[in-house]
Design a protein around this motif. Structure first.
Motif, PDB file in Angstrom:
ATOM      1  N   SER A  29      71.178  27.144  36.609  1.00  0.00           N
ATOM      2  CA  SER A  29      70.386  27.545  35.065  1.00  0.00           C
ATOM      3  C   SER A  29      70.562  27.553  33.840  1.00  0.00           C
ATOM      4  O   SER A  29      71.862  26.621  34.140  1.00  0.00           O
ATOM      5  N   PHE A  30      69.644  26.256  33.106  1.00  0.00           N
ATOM      6  CA  PHE A  30      69.953  26.397  31.821  1.00  0.00           C
ATOM      7  C   PHE A  30      70.766  27.478  31.607  1.00  0.00           C
ATOM      8  O   PHE A  30      71.729  26.974  30.542  1.00  0.00           O
ATOM      9  N   TRP A  31      71.158  29.669  31.808  1.00  0.00           N
ATOM     10  CA  TRP A  31      72.474  29.671  30.401  1.00  0.00           C
ATOM     11  C   TRP A  31      73.317  29.280  31.525  1.00  0.00           C
ATOM     12  O   TRP A  31      74.895  29.385  30.489  1.00  0.00           O
ATOM     13  N   LYS A  32      73.873  28.282  32.722  1.00  0.00           N
ATOM     14  CA  LYS A  32      74.956  28.307  32.773  1.00  0.00           C
ATOM     15  C   LYS A  32      75.512  26.921  32.210  1.00  0.00           C
ATOM     16  O   LYS A  32      76.165  27.018  31.966  1.00  0.00           O
ATOM     17  N   PHE A  33      73.995  26.182  32.147  1.00  0.00           N
ATOM     18  CA  PHE A  33      74.402  24.952  31.852  1.00  0.00           C
ATOM     19  C   PHE A  33      74.342  24.962  30.094  1.00  0.00           C
ATOM     20  O   PHE A  33      75.365  23.551  30.411  1.00  0.00           O
ATOM     21  N   THR A  34      74.464  25.635  29.218  1.00  0.00           N
ATOM     22  CA  THR A  34      74.044  25.173  28.212  1.00  0.00           C
ATOM     23  C   THR A  34      75.689  25.325  27.710  1.00  0.00           C
ATOM     24  O   THR A  34      76.263  24.716  26.234  1.00  0.00           O
ATOM     25  N   THR A  35      76.427  26.191  28.145  1.00  0.00           N
ATOM     26  CA  THR A  35      78.005  26.645  27.630  1.00  0.00           C
ATOM     27  C   THR A  35      78.857  25.537  28.511  1.00  0.00           C
ATOM     28  O   THR A  35      79.605  25.411  27.253  1.00  0.00           O
ATOM     29  N   ARG A  36      78.634  25.111  29.597  1.00  0.00           N
ATOM     30  CA  ARG A  36      79.153  23.235  30.396  1.00  0.00           C
ATOM     31  C   ARG A  36      79.190  22.429  29.147  1.00  0.00           C
ATOM     32  O   ARG A  36      79.265  21.743  28.626  1.00  0.00           O
ATOM     33  N   ASN A  37      77.230  22.016  28.592  1.00  0.00           N
ATOM     34  CA  ASN A  37      76.899  21.367  27.694  1.00  0.00           C
ATOM     35  C   ASN A  37      77.603  21.140  27.019  1.00  0.00           C
ATOM     36  O   ASN A  37      78.369  20.434  26.269  1.00  0.00           O
ATOM     37  N   ILE A  38      77.007  22.337  25.846  1.00  0.00           N
ATOM     38  CA  ILE A  38      78.338  23.132  24.373  1.00  0.00           C
ATOM     39  C   ILE A  38      79.292  21.993  23.969  1.00  0.00           C
ATOM     40  O   ILE A  38      80.170  21.850  23.447  1.00  0.00           O
ATOM     41  N   SER A  39      80.392  23.358  25.274  1.00  0.00           N
ATOM     42  CA  SER A  39      81.533  23.104  25.263  1.00  0.00           C
ATOM     43  C   SER A  39      81.835  21.270  25.057  1.00  0.00           C
ATOM     44  O   SER A  39      82.821  20.692  24.733  1.00  0.00           O
ATOM     45  N   ARG A  40      81.811  21.166  26.727  1.00  0.00           N
ATOM     46  CA  ARG A  40      82.065  19.455  27.053  1.00  0.00           C
ATOM     47  C   ARG A  40      81.687  19.096  26.340  1.00  0.00           C
ATOM     48  O   ARG A  40      82.933  17.782  26.057  1.00  0.00           O
ATOM     49  N   LYS A  41      80.442  18.465  25.860  1.00  0.00           N
ATOM     50  CA  LYS A  41      80.142  17.665  24.690  1.00  0.00           C
ATOM     51  C   LYS A  41      81.293  17.448  23.504  1.00  0.00           C
ATOM     52  O   LYS A  41      81.652  15.855  23.042  1.00  0.00           O
ATOM     53  N   PHE A  42      81.983  18.090  23.283  1.00  0.00           N
ATOM     54  CA  PHE A  42      82.176  18.287  21.842  1.00  0.00           C
ATOM     55  C   PHE A  42      83.739  18.055  22.329  1.00  0.00           C
ATOM     56  O   PHE A  42      84.574  16.741  21.526  1.00  0.00           O
ATOM     57  N   VAL A  43      84.309  17.967  23.451  1.00  0.00           N
ATOM     58  CA  VAL A  43      85.433  17.620  23.469  1.00  0.00           C
ATOM     59  C   VAL A  43      85.683  16.510  24.166  1.00  0.00           C
ATOM     60  O   VAL A  43      86.181  15.406  23.894  1.00  0.00           O
ATOM     61  N   MET A  44      84.676  16.183  24.913  1.00  0.00           N
ATOM     62  CA  MET A  44      84.021  14.946  25.202  1.00  0.00           C
ATOM     63  C   MET A  44      84.052  13.750  24.093  1.00  0.00           C
ATOM     64  O   MET A  44      84.957  12.320  23.835  1.00  0.00           O
TER      65      MET A  44
END
Length: 383
Positions: free
Chosen positions: A184-199
């Motif tokens: 779902s978008f709601w599950k994706f967005t948490t992973r998306n925002i946090s992991r992009k910053f770390v990456m």
């Protein structure tokens, strides 16, 4: 025959005439709301974009015209398109200063304050796709302007993650910007925002390590990008006071949210094939969702012609092509954004198209464990 060559005459997309100007016009809507009398008019941006916009996008329909190959070089060289991109930065800065001043230093009803704050944040957020374009340009000036636009979104790290992370890892399980079938978008967005910053920090640390330098180095681009963002926040807070922090939090959240839903739509369920040597096949049009609805194309600086962008990342927005070999979203971004917010609606609209595309056997399915239909699970990337 290409859609741009009908009856022996060249038919170009309206985008080739307006360039990126619609994004600046969108950012100016809060000024229009103020000139119309304020109050409920401060919600004008929200009402037009998300109330009227989807219906207008559907009514205007698709724009499948591509610049003919023999004219691409000519349109690529035109300074006009870069000027329409540069125009947005002064408009964005004016929007932020105007909105902060009005909300903090004048008497306004709470509903008007909320409307103006959200309108400002959305106006700032729509600049993210324009900044994305600038950050792909080889020109140092263009990249500098792109970074400043992103800094007012709180997303300066995008330059590092997107150019050196996403474009290398797109449509693979390693990319936090590529959504999985059943996610779902709601599950994706948490992973998306946090992991992009770390990456973003990891990419710079690895680059510096190859040069024999530690991550805490004046050569670390992420440090300078972060300081640039902090400078904007500090300057706004110094001038307008502590309430500026709350307003910046709104203009920080809205663009990230909009960018995250864009990420979700662009590669959902698509993965590249892993080659015998362990590397992935090159990104092709089949690894990105495409869309050619006219108004969405205008407002998102043609980023919705995403398949061609990933196969030819150096191609500027004005000559990006609609690709018939890519999976096509059922509607434009202005409609599909809302579909992404409701998982059941998203599945109903997108999954039949995606499964028909899987059935061609050209792309590797990318899904959550247990989410893919059994006939597509074998050989899929599941994580």
């Amino acid at each position: 025959m290409d859609a741009a060559l009908e009856s022996g005459k060249t038919r170009l997309s309206p985008l080739t005439k307006v360039g990126a100007i619609p994004v600046s016009l969108t950012a100016m809507l809060p000024f229009v709301g103020y000139w119309l009398g304020g109050g409920a008019w401060h919600w004008l941006t929200i009402g037009l974009l998300f109330g009227v916009g989807p219906f207008l996008d559907l009514w205007l329909g698709e724009d499948n015209a591509n610049v003919p190959p023999q004219l691409e070089r000519e349109y690529e060289r035109r300074l006009y398109y870069r000027l329409t991109l540069w125009l947005y930065l002064p408009v964005q800065v004016a929007l932020v200063l105007f909105s902060y001043n009005l909300i903090i230093n004048t008497e306004m009803a709470l509903q008007a304050q909320i409307g103006l704050a959200l309108s400002m944040a959305v106006g700032v957020g729509f600049g993210a796709t324009l900044a994305h374009e600038l950050c792909h340009h080889p020109s140092k000036l263009d990249r500098f302007i792109g970074v400043q636009i992103f800094s007012l979104c709180g997303m300066a790290n995008f330059l590092v993650y997107h150019n050196y992370g996403h474009h290398n890892l797109v449509a693979t399980p390693e990319d936090p910007g590529s959504a999985r079938y059943g996610e779902s978008f709601w599950k994706f967005t948490t992973r998306n925002i946090s992991r992009k910053f770390v990456m973003s920090w990891q990419i710079e640390a690895q680059r510096l390590s190859r040069q024999g330098r530690g991550w805490l180095s004046p050569h670390n681009l992420m440090i300078w990008l972060t300081l640039n963002e902090v400078a904007w926040v500090a300057g706004l807070t110094w001038y307008f006071g502590p309430l500026a922090l709350a307003l910046f939090a709104v203009q920080y959240a809205a663009p990230r949210f909009l960018l995250s839903v864009g990420d979700y739509m662009e590669h959902y369920g698509l993965s590249r094939r892993k080659l015998p040597g362990g590397e992935y096949e090159p990104a092709r049009a089949i690894h990105s969702w495409d869309d050619s609805y006219m108004l969405s194309n205008f407002l998102f600086t043609a980023v919705d012609r995403h398949a061609d962008h990933h196969e030819n990342s150096s191609r500027p927005f004005q000559i990006l092509r609609v690709r018939q070999d890519a999976p096509r979203l059922p509607y434009g971004y202005l409609i599909m954004i809302f579909a992404a917010f409701v998982p059941a609606v998203w599945r109903r609209l997108v999954h039949p198209v995606l499964e028909a595309f899987y059935a061609k056997g050209e792309v590797v399915p990318h899904g959550l464990p247990g989410a893919l239909p059994q006939r597509f699970a074998q050989g899929a990337n599941i994580r």
